[in-house]
Structure formats: structure tokens, C-alpha cells
Write an enzyme that holds these catalytic residues in place. Structure first.
Site, PDB file in Angstrom:
ATOM      1  N   TRP A 238       0.816  -1.215   0.000  1.00  0.00           N
ATOM      2  CA  TRP A 238       0.000   0.000   0.000  1.00  0.00           C
ATOM      3  C   TRP A 238       0.854   1.270   0.000  1.00  0.00           C
ATOM      4  CZ3 TRP A 238      -1.740  -4.478   2.118  1.00  0.00           C
ATOM      5  CH2 TRP A 238      -3.053  -4.865   1.807  1.00  0.00           C
ATOM      6  N   CYS A 274      -7.023  -4.419  -1.592  1.00  0.00           N
ATOM      7  CA  CYS A 274      -8.238  -5.085  -1.124  1.00  0.00           C
ATOM      8  C   CYS A 274      -9.066  -5.723  -2.225  1.00  0.00           C
ATOM      9  CB  CYS A 274      -9.078  -4.125  -0.281  1.00  0.00           C
ATOM     10  SG  CYS A 274      -9.773  -2.715  -1.188  1.00  0.00           S
ATOM     11  N   HIS A 333     -13.365  -0.042   0.841  1.00  0.00           N
ATOM     12  CA  HIS A 333     -12.704  -1.307   1.147  1.00  0.00           C
ATOM     13  C   HIS A 333     -13.572  -2.425   0.590  1.00  0.00           C
ATOM     14  CE1 HIS A 333     -10.350  -4.365   2.935  1.00  0.00           C
ATOM     15  NE2 HIS A 333     -11.220  -4.697   3.864  1.00  0.00           N
ATOM     16  N   ASP A 356     -12.832 -11.647   4.738  1.00  0.00           N
ATOM     17  CA  ASP A 356     -11.932 -10.599   4.253  1.00  0.00           C
ATOM     18  C   ASP A 356     -10.504 -11.128   4.264  1.00  0.00           C
ATOM     19  OD1 ASP A 356     -10.644  -8.285   3.566  1.00  0.00           O
ATOM     20  OD2 ASP A 356     -11.600  -7.022   5.068  1.00  0.00           O
ATOM     21  N   TYR A 538      -5.982   5.203  -2.019  1.00  0.00           N
ATOM     22  CA  TYR A 538      -7.410   5.019  -1.742  1.00  0.00           C
ATOM     23  C   TYR A 538      -7.677   4.779  -0.261  1.00  0.00           C
ATOM     24  CZ  TYR A 538      -7.242  -0.090  -1.127  1.00  0.00           C
ATOM     25  OH  TYR A 538      -7.009  -1.356  -0.656  1.00  0.00           O
TER      26      TYR A 538
END
Length: 706
Positions: A238, A274, A333, A356, A538
Site C-alpha cells: 500500500w 483489497c 474497502h 476478508d 485510496y
């Protein structure tokens, strides 16, 4: 004893695969769904004699045993069984037998070996008949993954492409994703993910015996799709730098990722974020037979301390103080929901379960999340397995911004109990429309029921009394706020403000905006406005500051004034991430110590158009036309189109794009030859070293071969 070493078997693969809804899987392997009858014919070298009996053994895993339910021994009979394996003689003609067989509805999934044993009073002969794959069965009511709606089964189990919603609350975008669960090699790779898990490596026999349970299987997959605790499939990144790997935005589907992981000897694939984790997990779970969909949560909270509050700290220019801010609120997300019964919780919690694979927080020492019952989240039953507190906070946390002073004092400058968990979205059944499913996760914001649920969840999380609607929220440093206090501003405001976009924000162009300030009182006010802007990921993590300026503004009584703001392309082009997002902030300092924080997320727009020039028919080439636009005010070279689509072409197609003049357009043509009928998704991305990928997709309705 008669010699039965010579025999032949006809698995009736085509008929069985059609009956078991597995005919879309690549190849000719026998792929079955548990609890459902399949039929095969067996020709022995000679007929069975009087006193000879036929017995079958089905087993899975490295150490099969009947006690672990990974092995079953059963005789050929004329009846059926409602609970275990059985084999029934359908017909017999001389040495040719037609046999129907079924597994229990809760059999472990995976590769099975079937053998037969022919015995008499004096001897016995055992022969291996072959192997098959057993999957979950959402068509069978007795299976815990049963889904009653046929259209939903078609969408959530059999559909091999889909749409993922990204962007921000005010600008929700849709990107295509090729799940490709039926493509060559994918089923074996999905089964190997289970075999590569630490659970299997540490205790293979127990792991295989637990594969009857969708709760267990989905929890293992949630951990294995990321690579944090194991040699899982995808490595997250990220930071906006993707050296040695592929940018998350360059992936168009799961097939390439899964093949790369398998061919690379199970080395994690670089890199994912994600939506990549969610897309890959959707592929794996649909492939194994569990109805699964991709869900996007906008303004998604990451609450690190179970306070049900996202606390953000800023300076006098509204810039995020990374060293103090541990919580975060992502623009969006993406996670998954899978449909199955929760026999560990009770029937009230059956249905959609949150899963997740994005590695955010550890669950029982492993980076994974779920399954968490969506019903439990809506009702505030956060004490139930698994990971309810984290998911509840993602959609319910309060959002509070604090101004941090140099003397380490903090002052609340913004609070919102309704900001988090907005526009929770998934793709509609049978179309690419967006369906808002926020109501499945929580009651209407501000309603009495929503407050009651929040209070209930808070009690379970913090073990504090919360009488009525007043819930004490713990904060850092031992201080706290009543949640009801967050519904009101820190002080009654004398000014309000908002950002207004004056021209559409287009990639490669200057940005033109205005800060609109309004004086709410009948006397003159002098306001200092500190403006800042940064390119962001993001996740709303700042990357680089691109604007930093102050204005002294005089507001007459009840006057509205616009402060023009211009950000040139040269200011943001070198630091814009592939997310194409910019955060604008204004800290407005009014008389008597009043402070107003105004923020706005901006996503830069782009363009691509895809057209199919003629009817699409299986086995017949058809031309596709793509219009691409150079968004920049400079000439662009070395761009390519990357094309992908299950059932439309094998692998990926790379097509060179001619030089593009400043803001120029070009038409690119190529042909595809569909191999599967029905609606197919074709993804086309414009990839350039000069700007972020521009993505598009089109649904092509392919007719059967004439």
C-alpha cells in the site's frame, strides 16, 4: 476366486458433470457435488458368482480413516442411505453393472480415490477404479451451503466474471474482474491452496477431516489468499511503489494471479490491495462450490483499538499527522460475502457471512477475517465468531478529527456518526447494476434501533454500562466522549464551508475549484483560511503535498464568499498515484477560537470506449474496436492495450497503441474468437508509462455455434 484384475469403467463424465453443474470446469475430470447421486458403468472380466460380493471404498487425504470421516467402506446394495456413502445396483447384464453412488451431504471436499473389493468366502481382490473431485453443493438442501434461489446460484457460483465497485461515496466507479474459476488448472490450484495452508502442513489428517465445514474452509482460504503468515497467494503493498512486482491496478482477474502462484512454486504474487484479495478469494470459493460475492464498503473504518471511533489528528492546515493517527478511514474497502449455515451460532445467523482476505488485523494470531454473520453485525452481536468487532467497526465507527497543537493539546474540530459505512455495494444478480445492501449491515442511521444496536455492541466490546442511548466511548489518554455529544458540533458554528468543483477533474488537466465560505451571523468576521492538498492512496494515506497556502478572508454579515483554488497538472503529475486521488483540506480559523475543517476527496476522470463490430458466435472471429484518448497535454508513446476475458480468448492479449497526440484519440482494432456461449466479459486496459491505467470492460453476448 475368479480373476477380476481386468475390468473397465465408464464414469459417464459428460452426463454426471451436467447433472452436478460442473460441466463448465476445464477438462474431462469427474467433478461431483457432495450429497448428489452419480452413475457409472462397470464391466468386469466375468460375471459375479454366487457367494461373491462387491464392496467399495472411497477415501480422501493422506491418512484416511473412518473415524475421521475421510474414508468410507460400503457395499453394493439395492437401497439408498440418507446419511452416508452408498452404492446401488441400477441394472446388471452379464458382467456389466450400472451403479449409482452418492456421498453424504457433509462429506469433506477434495480429491477422492474410489476402489472396489470383490470377496468370497475364501479370497478377496481389491482394485482401484479411479479418482474424482468432490465439491460443496449449493443445489442440495441438506448441504450447509444450500442457496435456494436459482438465479442467485447462477450468479454467485457459476458466473465467472463480475464487477467490483471502487472510488468514493460521491463517485462510485465499476471495474470488471475475471474470476475465471472454470479455467484450465484453476480447480487444482484452489485445492492446492488448502494443502499449502499451515493447518494442513501441521496436521494433514485433521485438516482434511475438517473440510466438510464451510466455516473452516472459508477461514483457511481467508488466511491463505494473503501471504502474511504463510506462503499464501498474494502479497499486499500500500505504499504506492511496486518494484519487483505488478501494480495492484494492473490485475484484471484472478486467473493470472493463481497460475503465477502455482507455477512459481507457491511464492506469493506481488502485489495486491483489497479488491485483488477479494477478487481472488471469490474465485477460490466459487470454484469450491460456495456461493460468494464481492462487496464494497465506502468510507470503511479501520479501528485499531476497538473503541468504535476513528480518530484522525491534523495540524493547523488540516494535514494528517501520520505519527499520531493510528486509525484510518479508507475511501472504500472490498471484502467478500459467502452464503452458508452457521451451525456453530444457530439458524438465526445463517446466510451471508463476511470474509476478508486483506491483511489488516490478526485473528487468533493469523491475518484473516471471518466468517462474521452479516445478521450478527446488523444486530450488534459482536461477541459471536468470527471477528465481529472489527467488521462492526468498519461499517459503524464514529469519525472524529482532532486539531493537535504544538503544546500537545487536542481540540475536536469535526465529528460525524454517519460518515462511516456508506453505500455498501455489490453487483446485481444477472446485470452489472449496483445494488446497495447497507440495510443488511445496519439499521437506518440515526434511528432508535440503530442507536440501540450501537449501545449493545459497545457494551459487549468495552464491558461498560450504557443506559439508554448514551454510550461512553473510550479514547486515547483515558479521556472520553459521550456518543450523543458527537451528534452536535464542538461549538455552535458561526461559519460553514464546502468545496465546489468548478470544472470536471480530468486526468492531465489543471484542477479548478472554490472554497465557499458562509458567515452565519449578522456581524463581520475575519477568517484565516489555511489550505493544503495532497495526492493520496485510496486508503486516504497522504503521499505528497501539492498545495500549501493561507488566505485572510473578510466575511460580511451573512455573506457567502468563494475563494478560488487552482492546482496545475505540473503540481500533481509527479506524485499522483495510480488511484488518481487528491485530498483537499481547509482549516478555517474564525474569531473567538472557533475552527472549521472542510475536506474533499477528488478522483480524476478518464475515458475508454469498447465496441464489438458484429455478432459474437462460438468459434467465429469477431472484431473489437477500442477508442482510446490521451488525457495529457503532451505526446504519448509506448502505450499498449491489455485484453482479457474468460471464454473469449486464451490468456491475455497485448496490443501496441499508435502514438497519441496531446489529448488525441485513436481507434485500435483486434479480433477475438469466443469459445463459450452466453454473456462474457471482455476487459480492456490502456497501459502507459506516462499515466495510470485506464480501465474498461464490455459484456458480449455470445451465441452458440451454428
Amino acid at each position: 476366486m475368479t480373476d477380476f484384475s481386468h475390468h473397465s469403467i465408464n464414469w459417464q463424465t459428460t452426463v454426471n458433470r451436467q447433472a452436478h453443474h460442473t460441466d463448465k470446469y476445464y477438462g474431462q475430470e469427474l467433478i461431483l457435488r457432495r450429497g448428489q447421486v452419480f452413475t457409472f458403468s462397470l464391466v468386469l472380466s466375468q460375471p459375479l458368482k454366487a457367494g461373491e460380493s462387491l464392496e467399495f471404498t472411497a477415501y480422501t487425504g493422506p491418512s484416511p480413516s473412518e473415524s475421521a470421516r475421510t474414508k468410507a467402506v460400503f457395499s453394493l446394495s439395492s437401497g439408498t442411505s440418507s446419511s452416508g456413502w452408498y452404492a446401488r445396483l441400477v441394472s446388471q447384464r452379464h458382467s456389466s453393472l450400472v451403479i449409482s453412488m452418492s456421498s453424504p451431504a457433509n462429506a469433506p471436499i477434495g480429491w477422492y480415490t474410489l476402489s472396489m473389493r470383490i470377496s468370497s468366502s475364501v479370497n478377496a481382490v481389491t482394485q482401484k477404479l479411479g479418482t474424482f473431485i468432490l465439491l460443496f453443493n449449493p443445489w442440495l438442501q441438506a448441504d450447509g451451503v444450500f442457496l435456494s434461489n436459482q438465479a442467485e446460484r447462477e450468479e454467485y457460483v457459476l458466473e465467472d466474471s463480475g464487477a467490483i465497485f471502487v472510488g468514493s461515496v460521491n463517485r462510485i466507479n465499476m471495474v470488471g474482474w475475471n474470476f475465471g474459476q472454470f479455467e484450465e488448472g484453476i480447480l487444482n490450484i484452489c485445492l492446492s491452496i488448502l494443502d499449502r495452508s499451515p493447518s494442513h502442513q501441521n496436521d494433514p489428517a485433521t485438516d482434511v477431516s475438517c473440510r466438510h465445514d464451510p466455516i473452516y474452509v472459508t477461514r483457511v482460504i481467508s488466511a491463505m489468499v494473503n501471504s502474511n503468515n504463510d506462503r499464501g497467494v498474494v502479497q499486499g503493498q500500500w505504499q504506492g511503489k511496486y518494484v519487483g512486482g505488478t501494480s495492484p491496478l494492473h490485475w484484471r482477474g484472478s486467473v493470472t494471479i493463481l497460475h503465477q502462484w502455482s507455477r512459481g512454486r507457491f511464492k506469493p504474487v506481488k502485489y495486491g490491495q483489497c479488491w485483488v484479495f477479494a477478487g481472488a478469494m471469490c474465485t477460490v470459493l466459487r470454484c469450491l462450490g460456495i456461493a460468494t460475492r464481492v462487496v464494497s464498503n465506502f468510507n470503511s473504518a479501520h479501528d485499531t483499538d476497538r473503541s468504535l471511533s476513528v480518530d484522525k489528528y491534523v495540524d493547523s492546515f488540516g494535514r494528517t499527522l501520520e505519527g499520531l493517527t493510528e486509525d484510518s478511514m479508507w475511501n472504500f474497502h472490498v471484502w467478500n460475502e459467502s452464503w452458508f449455515a452457521r451451525q456453530d451460532l444457530g439458524p438465526s445467523y445463517n446466510g451471508w457471512q463476511v470474509l476478508d482476505a486483506t491483511p489488516q488485523e490478526e485473528s487468533e494470531g493469523v491475518f484473516r477475517c471471518g466468517p462474521a454473520s452479516v445478521t450478527a453485525i446488523r444486530e450488534g452481536d459482536v461477541h459471536l465468531a468470527h471477528d465481529g468487532p472489527f467488521v462492526f467497526a468498519e461499517v459503524n465507527a464514529d469519525y472524529v478529527t482532532w486539531l493537535w497543537s504544538e503544546d500537545e493539546r487536542r481540540e475536536r474540530v469535526y465529528s460525524d456518526t454517519k460518515k462511516v459505512g456508506r453505500c455498501i455495494s455489490t453487483k446485481a444478480v444477472g446485470s452489472d447494476s449496483r445494488v446497495d445492501i447497507t440495510g443488511l449491515y445496519k439499521y437506518p442511521e440515526g434511528s432508535r434501533k440503530e442507536r440501540q444496536v450501537y449501545s449493545k455492541a459497545l457494551k459487549k466490546l468495552l464491558s461498560v454500562k450504557a443506559p439508554g442511548r448514551r454510550a461512553r466511548v473510550r479514547r486515547g489518554g483515558g479521556r472520553g466522549l459521550w456518543r450523543d455529544d458527537l451528534l452536535e458540533p464542538a461549538h455552535k458554528p458561526s461559519i460553514t464551508g464546502k468545496f465546489k468543483v468548478l470544472e470536471p477533474p480530468v486526468l492531465g488537466h489543471d484542477l479548478k475549484l472554490a472554497l465557499c465560505l458562509t458567515n452565519l451571523i449578522s456581524r463581520v468576521q475575519r477568517v484565516q483560511v489555511n489550505l493544503s492538498s495532497a495526492t493520496i492512496l485510496y486508503t486516504r494515506k497522504p503521499v505528497a503535498e501539492i498545495l500549501h497556502e493561507s488566505h485572510a478572508v473578510r466575511l460580511g454579515p451573512e455573506e457567502e464568499k468563494k475563494i478560488p483554488i487552482a492546482i496545475s497538472y505540473s503540481q500533481y503529475k509527479d506524485n499522483l498515484t495510480e488511484d488518481k486521488k487528491i485530498l483537499l483540506a481547509a482549516m478555517c480559523l474564525a474569531p473567538k477560537g472557533e475552527k472549521l475543517l472542510v475536506e474533499k476527496d477528488i478522483t480524476l476522470e478518464d475515458f475508454i470506449a469498447i465496441k464489438v463490430l458484429g455478432p459474437a458466435v462460438v468459434g467465429v472471429a469477431v472484431v473489437v474496436e477500442v477508442m482510446v484518448v490521451n488525457p495529457l497535454l503532451e505526446r504519448v508513446e509506448d502505450s499498449v492495450l491489455m485484453v482479457e476475458g474468460s471464454g473469449l480468448l486464451q490468456g491475455q492479449l497485448s496490443i501496441d497503441v499508435p502514438s497519441l497526440e496531446p489529448q488525441g484519440r485513436a481507434l485500435v482494432h483486434f479480433s477475438i474468437t469466443p469459445s463459450k456461449r452466453g454473456p462474457r466479459q471482455l476487459q480492456v486496459d490502456l497501459v502507459s508509462p506516462h499515466f495510470s491505467d485506464i480501465k474498461g470492460f464490455v459484456i458480449i453476448h455470445v451465441a452458440a455455434a451454428k
